[in-house]
Design a protein around this motif. Structure first.
Motif, PDB file in Angstrom:
ATOM      1  N   GLU A 397       0.840  -1.207   0.000  1.00  0.00           N
ATOM      2  CA  GLU A 397       0.000   0.000   0.000  1.00  0.00           C
ATOM      3  C   GLU A 397       0.878   1.262   0.000  1.00  0.00           C
ATOM      4  OE1 GLU A 397      -1.302   2.313   2.693  1.00  0.00           O
ATOM      5  OE2 GLU A 397      -2.493   3.155   1.029  1.00  0.00           O
ATOM      6  N   GLU A 398       1.950   1.208   0.804  1.00  0.00           N
ATOM      7  CA  GLU A 398       2.860   2.359   0.872  1.00  0.00           C
ATOM      8  C   GLU A 398       3.573   2.557  -0.469  1.00  0.00           C
ATOM      9  OE1 GLU A 398       3.979   2.210   5.638  1.00  0.00           O
ATOM     10  OE2 GLU A 398       5.133   1.030   4.215  1.00  0.00           O
ATOM     11  N   ILE A 399       3.916   1.433  -1.099  1.00  0.00           N
ATOM     12  CA  ILE A 399       4.636   1.535  -2.391  1.00  0.00           C
ATOM     13  C   ILE A 399       3.802   2.331  -3.401  1.00  0.00           C
ATOM     14  CG2 ILE A 399       5.468   0.203  -4.392  1.00  0.00           C
ATOM     15  CD1 ILE A 399       6.394  -1.933  -2.456  1.00  0.00           C
ATOM     16  N   THR A 400       2.471   2.124  -3.370  1.00  0.00           N
ATOM     17  CA  THR A 400       1.631   2.842  -4.351  1.00  0.00           C
ATOM     18  C   THR A 400       1.590   4.342  -4.079  1.00  0.00           C
ATOM     19  OG1 THR A 400      -0.347   2.506  -3.018  1.00  0.00           O
ATOM     20  CG2 THR A 400       0.092   0.870  -4.745  1.00  0.00           C
ATOM     21  N   ARG A 401       2.012   4.780  -2.867  1.00  0.00           N
ATOM     22  CA  ARG A 401       1.852   6.205  -2.533  1.00  0.00           C
ATOM     23  C   ARG A 401       3.168   6.985  -2.435  1.00  0.00           C
ATOM     24  NH1 ARG A 401      -2.110   7.840   1.851  1.00  0.00           N
ATOM     25  NH2 ARG A 401      -1.779   9.712   0.621  1.00  0.00           N
ATOM     26  N   ILE A 402       4.310   6.251  -2.403  1.00  0.00           N
ATOM     27  CA  ILE A 402       5.556   6.969  -2.097  1.00  0.00           C
ATOM     28  C   ILE A 402       5.980   7.998  -3.155  1.00  0.00           C
ATOM     29  CG2 ILE A 402       6.606   5.324  -0.493  1.00  0.00           C
ATOM     30  CD1 ILE A 402       8.052   4.066  -2.854  1.00  0.00           C
ATOM     31  N   PHE A 403       5.344   7.948  -4.371  1.00  0.00           N
ATOM     32  CA  PHE A 403       5.729   8.930  -5.390  1.00  0.00           C
ATOM     33  C   PHE A 403       4.880  10.201  -5.327  1.00  0.00           C
ATOM     34  CE2 PHE A 403       6.928   4.735  -7.029  1.00  0.00           C
ATOM     35  CZ  PHE A 403       8.298   4.927  -7.090  1.00  0.00           C
ATOM     36  N   GLU A 404       3.903  10.193  -4.399  1.00  0.00           N
ATOM     37  CA  GLU A 404       3.105  11.424  -4.226  1.00  0.00           C
ATOM     38  C   GLU A 404       3.937  12.430  -3.441  1.00  0.00           C
ATOM     39  OE1 GLU A 404      -0.419  10.424  -2.061  1.00  0.00           O
ATOM     40  OE2 GLU A 404      -0.977   8.852  -3.488  1.00  0.00           O
ATOM     41  N   PRO A 405       3.897  13.724  -3.850  1.00  0.00           N
ATOM     42  CA  PRO A 405       4.658  14.715  -3.098  1.00  0.00           C
ATOM     43  C   PRO A 405       4.198  14.743  -1.634  1.00  0.00           C
ATOM     44  CG  PRO A 405       3.792  15.669  -5.123  1.00  0.00           C
ATOM     45  CD  PRO A 405       3.209  14.309  -5.002  1.00  0.00           C
ATOM     46  N   PHE A 406       5.146  14.816  -0.720  1.00  0.00           N
ATOM     47  CA  PHE A 406       4.945  14.931   0.738  1.00  0.00           C
ATOM     48  C   PHE A 406       4.515  13.639   1.424  1.00  0.00           C
ATOM     49  CE2 PHE A 406       4.041  19.239  -0.881  1.00  0.00           C
ATOM     50  CZ  PHE A 406       5.134  19.874  -0.342  1.00  0.00           C
ATOM     51  N   TYR A 407       4.299  12.572   0.638  1.00  0.00           N
ATOM     52  CA  TYR A 407       3.891  11.340   1.323  1.00  0.00           C
ATOM     53  C   TYR A 407       5.110  10.718   2.014  1.00  0.00           C
ATOM     54  CZ  TYR A 407       2.404   6.698   2.474  1.00  0.00           C
ATOM     55  OH  TYR A 407       2.145   5.556   3.183  1.00  0.00           O
ATOM     56  N   ARG A 408       4.924  10.327   3.262  1.00  0.00           N
ATOM     57  CA  ARG A 408       5.983   9.608   3.987  1.00  0.00           C
ATOM     58  C   ARG A 408       5.322   8.444   4.717  1.00  0.00           C
ATOM     59  NH1 ARG A 408      10.045  12.289   7.433  1.00  0.00           N
ATOM     60  NH2 ARG A 408      11.456  10.977   6.224  1.00  0.00           N
ATOM     61  N   ALA A 409       5.939   7.267   4.605  1.00  0.00           N
ATOM     62  CA  ALA A 409       5.376   6.113   5.311  1.00  0.00           C
ATOM     63  C   ALA A 409       5.508   6.355   6.820  1.00  0.00           C
ATOM     64  CB  ALA A 409       6.137   4.861   4.888  1.00  0.00           C
ATOM     65  N   PHE A 418      11.356  15.127   3.769  1.00  0.00           N
ATOM     66  CA  PHE A 418      10.123  15.900   3.502  1.00  0.00           C
ATOM     67  C   PHE A 418       9.137  15.139   2.602  1.00  0.00           C
ATOM     68  CE2 PHE A 418      13.720  18.891   3.753  1.00  0.00           C
ATOM     69  CZ  PHE A 418      13.401  19.504   4.969  1.00  0.00           C
ATOM     70  N   GLY A 419       9.527  13.984   2.097  1.00  0.00           N
ATOM     71  CA  GLY A 419       8.623  13.236   1.211  1.00  0.00           C
ATOM     72  C   GLY A 419       8.523  13.803  -0.188  1.00  0.00           C
ATOM     73  N   ILE A 420       9.578  14.525  -0.617  1.00  0.00           N
ATOM     74  CA  ILE A 420       9.533  15.133  -1.960  1.00  0.00           C
ATOM     75  C   ILE A 420      10.479  14.435  -2.940  1.00  0.00           C
ATOM     76  CG2 ILE A 420      10.021  17.274  -3.242  1.00  0.00           C
ATOM     77  CD1 ILE A 420       9.106  18.818  -0.854  1.00  0.00           C
ATOM     78  N   GLY A 421      11.591  13.892  -2.385  1.00  0.00           N
ATOM     79  CA  GLY A 421      12.665  13.342  -3.235  1.00  0.00           C
ATOM     80  C   GLY A 421      12.181  12.345  -4.271  1.00  0.00           C
ATOM     81  N   LEU A 422      11.335  11.393  -3.895  1.00  0.00           N
ATOM     82  CA  LEU A 422      10.936  10.347  -4.850  1.00  0.00           C
ATOM     83  C   LEU A 422      10.025  10.888  -5.960  1.00  0.00           C
ATOM     84  CD1 LEU A 422      10.296   6.949  -3.029  1.00  0.00           C
ATOM     85  CD2 LEU A 422      12.126   7.586  -4.589  1.00  0.00           C
ATOM     86  N   SER A 423       9.199  11.896  -5.626  1.00  0.00           N
ATOM     87  CA  SER A 423       8.337  12.433  -6.698  1.00  0.00           C
ATOM     88  C   SER A 423       9.204  13.150  -7.735  1.00  0.00           C
ATOM     89  CB  SER A 423       7.236  13.339  -6.158  1.00  0.00           C
ATOM     90  OG  SER A 423       7.780  14.345  -5.360  1.00  0.00           O
TER      91      SER A 423
END
Ligand code: ADP
Length: 455
Positions: A397-409, A418-423
């Motif tokens: 479930e987390e894998i599907t969301r980690i590319f959203e800006p600001f999302y952090r597991a 900050f949850g921005i790097g992967l996006s």
């Protein structure tokens, strides 16, 4: 001119041309046929008359005239003249009027044996008749009243037919063009009602088969993408404000605390330390936001060159380990590339390095051993870079969301970030026409694989 009128005009022009060509053809064929038929009748008349005169002994000129005048098949304004071999008129069916003839005409008949011509509006035929060594010339002329009036009728019918046909064609052209373009007008009306405020509206997709329905489907797709982009933009702005508010609120409460009552130097120092770390966090966040914005805005104008992915990867490792010496990054090759070009990709050096820095940083950051293992492999089309760690891992479930800006597991909240790097990373890989895949097990570790098409 509207498309409807243009189609109607083209349609009418085509049908009108066909109608005109058809009518002219019918008229010309009928006129030719009438003339031929009338010439034949005249020739028959001439031959019968000369045969009566020369071959039937019982018939003399006077009787022949009487027969000629009273015969039922007599033609309008009919005249038959017969000349002997010296061009002397030996018989004339009428006495009061004569055919306008000249010796030249008689000579021409003798030469041609059979001629078809006119005398005023009358048809005139000339025939050479050979009997017992005598060369008689017959001139027969008449006015084809019946044929010509039939032709005049035909002209009138064709003219009116053409006029009515054209009017009907223009009317039908306008009607059918309007009918077939009505869905476009309806689309037009629907499109004008769509604004930035109601992007969830969709156009009527009709039968989903014809060209106009396909246009509506494509516009709906466009609207869907626009709506998503707007939605992303909206949530990005609200998330950004939220992220900025937290450190700003912390800053404010630190300052309020400092102002509350007199403090010792040590307490001042602690507050200043806290302010510094909050300011650092703010700077880090704004830098990441700036980078994300730049990536999205200016990326398409960035120059691209052939770049060796492994060089870029080594440069990323060096930069990262220089800033965080506790990180351990091992790089090896899964297979020996068959040629140099297998690790060469068309891209931007700085951006590709940024991709690897982000992935290596995450791998080391989220693993207790701060170690990342990288494997470079190639195939016929792509160069694959797999970054693995034995860290905290992610749920599906987390894998599907980690590319959203600001999302952090939730498991990552104890780590800085900050949850921005992967996006940013995903967008940069997409701009290099590559893909990014993730395999992960919670508590076991993760593997992020970048696949880039090589040259
Ligand atoms: P940040 O690392 O700053 O939080 P990223 O966009 O790089 O932001 O990552 C988004 C989220 O993806 C992280 O918060 C974390 O939950 C998860 N993540 C990324 N890389 C890893 C990894 N190697 N192991 C486990 N989780 C990861």
């Amino acid at each position: 001119m509207t498309i409807r009128n243009r189609i109607a005009l083209q349609f009418s022009l085509i049908v009108a041309s066909i109608l005109v060509i058809f009518s002219v053809l019918i008229y010309v064929v009928s006129a030719t046929y009438r003339r031929e038929e009338f010439y034949d009748r005249l020739k028959n008349k001439g031959r019968t008359t000369v045969r009566f005169l020369v071959e039937v002994k019982e018939v003399d000129q006077t009787l022949l005239k009487i027969i000629d005048r009273n015969t039922l098949t007599a033609l309008f304004d009919e005249k038959v003249l017969i000349f002997d071999e010296h061009n002397q008129l030996i018989y004339s069916s009428v006495d009061d009027q004569v055919i306008d003839y000249s010796p030249a005409l008689l000579t021409e008949v003798r030469r041609e044996k059979d001629i078809e011509t006119h005398s005023g509006s009358n048809e005139l035929v000339g025939l050479l008749y050979r009997q017992n060594g005598r060369d008689l010339v017959i001139l027969a002329s008449a006015y084809d009243q019946f044929g010509r009036s039939k032709l005049a009728n035909l002209r009138l019918t064709l003219g009116w037919g053409l006029l009515v046909g054209l009017s009907v064609t223009i009317g039908l052209g306008i009607f059918f063009a309007g009918q077939s373009l009505r869905p476009i007008s309806q689309l037009n009306e629907q499109v004008t009602t769509i604004t930035a405020g109601n992007l969830q509206r969709r156009l009527d997709e009709g039968n989903r088969q014809d060209e106009i329905a396909r246009l509506a489907i494509n516009v709906n797709d466009l609207l869907r993408r626009l709506e998503q982009a707007f939605e992303q933009q909206r949530s990005f702005v609200s998330q950004t404000s939220h992220e900025l508010r937290t450190p700003l609120a912390a800053l404010k409460s630190e300052i309020q605390l400092g102002l509350l009552h007199p403090l010792t130097v040590a307490e001042h120092e602690t507050i200043l330390q806290n302010l510094l770390s909050d300011a650092d966090r703010l700077i880090g966040l704004t830098n990441s936001l700036l980078q994300l914005a730049r990536t999205l805005e200016t990326i398409d104008q960035l120059p691209r060159h052939p770049i060796r992915t492994d060089d870029s990867l080594f440069a990323a490792r060096d930069e990262l380990t220089a800033a965080r010496p506790q990180y351990q990054i091992d790089i090896d090759y899964g297979n020996i590339p068959e040629s140099e070009t297998e690790t060469l990709v068309a891209g931007n050096d700085d951006l590709l390095k940024q991709v690897f820095i982000n992935l290596l940083d995450n791998a080391c950051k989220y693993s207790p051993d701060h170690t990342a293992r990288v494997r470079i492999s190639t195939d016929n089309t792509h160069c694959h870079i797999a970054v693995s760690d034995r860290g905290i891992g992610l749920t599906p479930e987390e894998i599907t969301r980690i590319f959203e800006p600001f999302y952090r597991a939730t498991t990552a909240l104890d780590y800085p970030g900050f949850g921005i790097g992967l996006s940013i990373t995903a967008r940069l890989i997409q701009l290099h026409h590559g893909t990014l895949s993730v395999k992960s097990e919670p508590g076991q570790g993760s593997t992020f694989t970048v696949s880039l098409p090589h040259l």
